[in-house]
Design a protein around this motif. Structure first.
Motif, PDB file in Angstrom:
ATOM      1  N   VAL A  24      18.935  -1.358 -24.279  1.00 20.52           N
ATOM      2  CA  VAL A  24      18.844  -2.603 -23.496  1.00 20.52           C
ATOM      3  C   VAL A  24      19.993  -3.545 -23.871  1.00 20.52           C
ATOM      4  O   VAL A  24      20.633  -4.128 -22.992  1.00 20.52           O
ATOM      5  CB  VAL A  24      17.467  -3.279 -23.697  1.00 20.52           C
ATOM      6  N   ALA A  25      20.280  -3.680 -25.170  1.00 21.71           N
ATOM      7  CA  ALA A  25      21.373  -4.555 -25.605  1.00 21.71           C
ATOM      8  C   ALA A  25      22.723  -4.042 -25.101  1.00 21.71           C
ATOM      9  O   ALA A  25      23.572  -4.831 -24.670  1.00 21.71           O
ATOM     10  CB  ALA A  25      21.382  -4.668 -27.130  1.00 21.71           C
ATOM     11  N   GLY A  42      19.273 -15.850 -25.241  1.00 20.28           N
ATOM     12  CA  GLY A  42      18.524 -14.610 -25.051  1.00 20.28           C
ATOM     13  C   GLY A  42      19.356 -13.390 -25.435  1.00 20.28           C
ATOM     14  O   GLY A  42      18.840 -12.445 -26.042  1.00 20.28           O
ATOM     15  N   ASN A  43      20.645 -13.406 -25.090  1.00 20.32           N
ATOM     16  CA  ASN A  43      21.549 -12.327 -25.500  1.00 20.32           C
ATOM     17  C   ASN A  43      21.627 -12.241 -27.022  1.00 20.32           C
ATOM     18  O   ASN A  43      21.533 -11.157 -27.600  1.00 20.32           O
ATOM     19  CB  ASN A  43      22.959 -12.540 -24.951  1.00 20.32           C
ATOM     20  N   ARG A  44      21.799 -13.387 -27.644  1.00 21.12           N
ATOM     21  CA  ARG A  44      21.913 -13.434 -29.102  1.00 21.12           C
ATOM     22  C   ARG A  44      20.640 -12.901 -29.765  1.00 21.12           C
ATOM     23  O   ARG A  44      20.696 -12.094 -30.695  1.00 21.12           O
ATOM     24  CB  ARG A  44      22.184 -14.855 -29.574  1.00 21.12           C
ATOM     25  N   LYS A  45      19.480 -13.336 -29.264  1.00 18.77           N
ATOM     26  CA  LYS A  45      18.207 -12.894 -29.845  1.00 18.77           C
ATOM     27  C   LYS A  45      18.004 -11.387 -29.660  1.00 18.77           C
ATOM     28  O   LYS A  45      17.539 -10.714 -30.577  1.00 18.77           O
ATOM     29  CB  LYS A  45      17.041 -13.669 -29.234  1.00 18.77           C
ATOM     30  N   LEU A  46      18.338 -10.873 -28.488  1.00 17.65           N
ATOM     31  CA  LEU A  46      18.223  -9.432 -28.251  1.00 17.65           C
ATOM     32  C   LEU A  46      19.082  -8.660 -29.242  1.00 17.65           C
ATOM     33  O   LEU A  46      18.630  -7.665 -29.827  1.00 17.65           O
ATOM     34  CB  LEU A  46      18.634  -9.091 -26.815  1.00 17.65           C
ATOM     35  N   ASN A  47      20.300  -9.125 -29.461  1.00 15.45           N
ATOM     36  CA  ASN A  47      21.202  -8.447 -30.390  1.00 15.45           C
ATOM     37  C   ASN A  47      20.689  -8.516 -31.825  1.00 15.45           C
ATOM     38  O   ASN A  47      20.765  -7.536 -32.569  1.00 15.45           O
ATOM     39  CB  ASN A  47      22.608  -9.036 -30.283  1.00 15.45           C
ATOM     40  N   VAL A  48      20.143  -9.658 -32.212  1.00 14.56           N
ATOM     41  CA  VAL A  48      19.602  -9.802 -33.567  1.00 14.56           C
ATOM     42  C   VAL A  48      18.362  -8.931 -33.749  1.00 14.56           C
ATOM     43  O   VAL A  48      18.198  -8.277 -34.782  1.00 14.56           O
ATOM     44  CB  VAL A  48      19.298 -11.290 -33.880  1.00 14.56           C
ATOM     45  N   PHE A  49      17.476  -8.893 -32.753  1.00 12.59           N
ATOM     46  CA  PHE A  49      16.288  -8.033 -32.849  1.00 12.59           C
ATOM     47  C   PHE A  49      16.690  -6.554 -32.927  1.00 12.59           C
ATOM     48  O   PHE A  49      16.077  -5.774 -33.653  1.00 12.59           O
ATOM     49  CB  PHE A  49      15.337  -8.269 -31.682  1.00 12.59           C
ATOM     50  N   THR A  50      17.721  -6.191 -32.191  1.00 12.39           N
ATOM     51  CA  THR A  50      18.229  -4.820 -32.254  1.00 12.39           C
ATOM     52  C   THR A  50      18.755  -4.524 -33.655  1.00 12.39           C
ATOM     53  O   THR A  50      18.449  -3.476 -34.238  1.00 12.39           O
ATOM     54  CB  THR A  50      19.348  -4.606 -31.211  1.00 12.39           C
TER      55      THR A  50
END
Length: 148
Positions: A24-25, A42-50
């Motif tokens: 997804v990222a 939201g992009n930043r959070k997705l990348n950090v969660f990944t």
């Protein structure tokens, strides 16, 4: 059920979360880069969660590696060589790429460059992880693509 079996189940199940988040990222970064979209929170959070999910997977994997003494495996046996060297090396490099990509994207000023860094580094990490999965299937015929 002992601690080894619990960790093995956790490591086997957590991989799906890692792969889904990474995919997804990666796709999100590609669409952001090609579409010249802004880099959002939201992009930043997705990348950090990944990144976090990949690091959790690494910790689980390292625990299993040393609990099972894979580092003592016979290099002349394909399955043991895969678990002793190939799997851990490819996964370590993939997680390093994901970590470096996330760190480099933070330093970029433009949204386009942030998306590009994530796309390139996460894409390379995803490619290595995919290669390691297919290597596992090749080295150990008892395993298949979605096996636990």
């Amino acid at each position: 059920m002992g601690i080894y079996e619990i960790l093995k189940s956790a490591h086997s199940g957590w991989r799906y979360l890692v792969i889904i988040l990474l995919l997804v990222a990666f796709i999100n970064a590609l669409m952001g880069y090609l579409g010249r979209k802004p880099y959002t929170e939201g992009n930043r959070k997705l990348n950090v969660f990944t990144l976090i999910s990949a690091h959790i997977q690494l910790v689980l994997g390292l625990l299993l590696y040393f609990m099972r003494d894979w580092y003592k495996g016979d290099m002349s046996v394909a399955v043991q060589r895969y678990w002793k060297m190939e799997h851990i090396a490819m996964m370590l490099v993939a997680i390093i790429l994901i970590t470096v990509g996330n760190a480099k994207s933070k330093r970029m000023d433009s949204a386009l460059m942030k998306h590009r860094k994530i796309f390139v580094y996460f894409g390379l990490g995803l490619l290595l992880i995919t290669g390691a999965i297919f290597g596992m299937i090749h080295a150990d015929p008892t395993r298949h693509l979605f096996a636990m």
